[in-house]
Write an enzyme that holds these catalytic residues in place. Sequence first.
Site, PDB file in Angstrom:
ATOM      1  N   LYS A 197       0.837  -1.196   0.000  1.00  0.00           N
ATOM      2  CA  LYS A 197       0.000   0.000   0.000  1.00  0.00           C
ATOM      3  C   LYS A 197       0.877   1.253   0.000  1.00  0.00           C
ATOM      4  O   LYS A 197       1.643   1.482   0.925  1.00  0.00           O
ATOM      5  CB  LYS A 197      -0.922  -0.013   1.218  1.00  0.00           C
ATOM      6  CG  LYS A 197      -1.860  -1.221   1.237  1.00  0.00           C
ATOM      7  CD  LYS A 197      -2.751  -1.237   2.456  1.00  0.00           C
ATOM      8  CE  LYS A 197      -1.971  -1.432   3.720  1.00  0.00           C
ATOM      9  NZ  LYS A 197      -2.843  -1.651   4.904  1.00  0.00           N
TER      10      LYS A 197
ATOM     11  N   THR B  17      -8.663   9.331   8.895  1.00  0.00           N
ATOM     12  CA  THR B  17      -8.387   8.086   8.173  1.00  0.00           C
ATOM     13  C   THR B  17      -8.083   6.932   9.120  1.00  0.00           C
ATOM     14  O   THR B  17      -7.500   5.932   8.701  1.00  0.00           O
ATOM     15  CB  THR B  17      -7.195   8.292   7.234  1.00  0.00           C
ATOM     16  OG1 THR B  17      -6.056   8.741   7.995  1.00  0.00           O
ATOM     17  CG2 THR B  17      -7.512   9.305   6.145  1.00  0.00           C
TER      18      THR B  17
ATOM     19  N   GLY C 114      -8.202   3.577  10.877  1.00  0.00           N
ATOM     20  CA  GLY C 114      -8.802   2.293  10.520  1.00  0.00           C
ATOM     21  C   GLY C 114      -8.691   1.910   9.063  1.00  0.00           C
ATOM     22  O   GLY C 114      -9.245   0.886   8.650  1.00  0.00           O
ATOM     23  N   THR C 115      -7.950   2.684   8.290  1.00  0.00           N
ATOM     24  CA  THR C 115      -7.865   2.421   6.849  1.00  0.00           C
ATOM     25  C   THR C 115      -7.348   1.024   6.543  1.00  0.00           C
ATOM     26  O   THR C 115      -7.921   0.290   5.733  1.00  0.00           O
ATOM     27  CB  THR C 115      -6.947   3.459   6.176  1.00  0.00           C
ATOM     28  OG1 THR C 115      -7.402   4.768   6.515  1.00  0.00           O
ATOM     29  CG2 THR C 115      -6.954   3.293   4.676  1.00  0.00           C
ATOM     30  N   GLY C 116      -6.240   0.637   7.184  1.00  0.00           N
ATOM     31  CA  GLY C 116      -5.637  -0.659   6.888  1.00  0.00           C
ATOM     32  C   GLY C 116      -6.511  -1.827   7.277  1.00  0.00           C
ATOM     33  O   GLY C 116      -6.647  -2.800   6.517  1.00  0.00           O
ATOM     34  N   CYS C 117      -7.102  -1.756   8.460  1.00  0.00           N
ATOM     35  CA  CYS C 117      -8.000  -2.817   8.917  1.00  0.00           C
ATOM     36  C   CYS C 117      -9.191  -2.955   7.968  1.00  0.00           C
ATOM     37  O   CYS C 117      -9.603  -4.065   7.609  1.00  0.00           O
ATOM     38  CB  CYS C 117      -8.514  -2.516  10.323  1.00  0.00           C
ATOM     39  SG  CYS C 117      -7.240  -2.249  11.564  1.00  0.00           S
TER      40      CYS C 117
END
Length: 265
Positions: free
Chosen positions: A175, A206, A208-211
């Site tokens: 990412k 932003t 929590g984007t990865g989860c």
Amino acid sequence: MSAPPRVLTIAGSDSGGGAGIQADLKTTLALGAHGMSVVTAVTAQNSRGVQGAWEVPVEAVRAQYRSVVDDIGVQAVKTGMLASPSLVTAVAELLADGAAPVVVDPVSVSKHGDRLLADDALDAVRTRLLPLATVATPNLDEVAELTGVTVTDEPGLRRAAARLLSYGPRWVLVKGGHLPGEAVDLLTDGREEHWLRAPRHDNRHTHGTGCTLASAVAVGLARGLAVPEAVRGAKEYVTAAIAAGFALGSGIGPVDHGWRLRTGV
């Protein structure tokens, strides 16, 4: 009525509701799946950061997993915060006996810079967990910790992906959200390359984007989609969730997992 796709998240709890188990379950529901959970850690967390974290005992993690898998069954698994070598090893042992696709989000540092993975757990992630991954979804900070590769441009995404693939995952999604310009990610299995691009939204909220992205990928895999299609759909979902992110508390707010409920899309 038939049950919706079943997705199991193995991750830590975020008391502020923006990331971790809470984000995973919101994402699975928003995308029409049934979410289940194995809680690996409890955090005291809000919009300003992580004020405390406590691991769940390994035997409790094993019991949660067996309780869900042996009775209900799963069609995809997503892993998140696994703070210690013992937790990484235990989860890897459980997943090694399963047949469901696995999305590994190698969480090491929170959005606010708080440490969520012990330094001595990195080797266990490399040698025990990544070889089981259908897709691994590291951000650039996690790439640097796992591989030693510092990515500063798009060609660096390719170098990082090659190093990550050497640890054994079938696919890696590197990412590039921390790079300047548009939000570009590289998905590859070493043969195919898929460059996923999206506009960068001017929104600081932003958390929590990865989860969210990893859970959305897991939902796609649970539906039987091929990895590129699952990742492409997840990217579209999380891009819109970032655009709709909202202020909460006095720090960084979460992405909006329920943006479709409010837009009717």
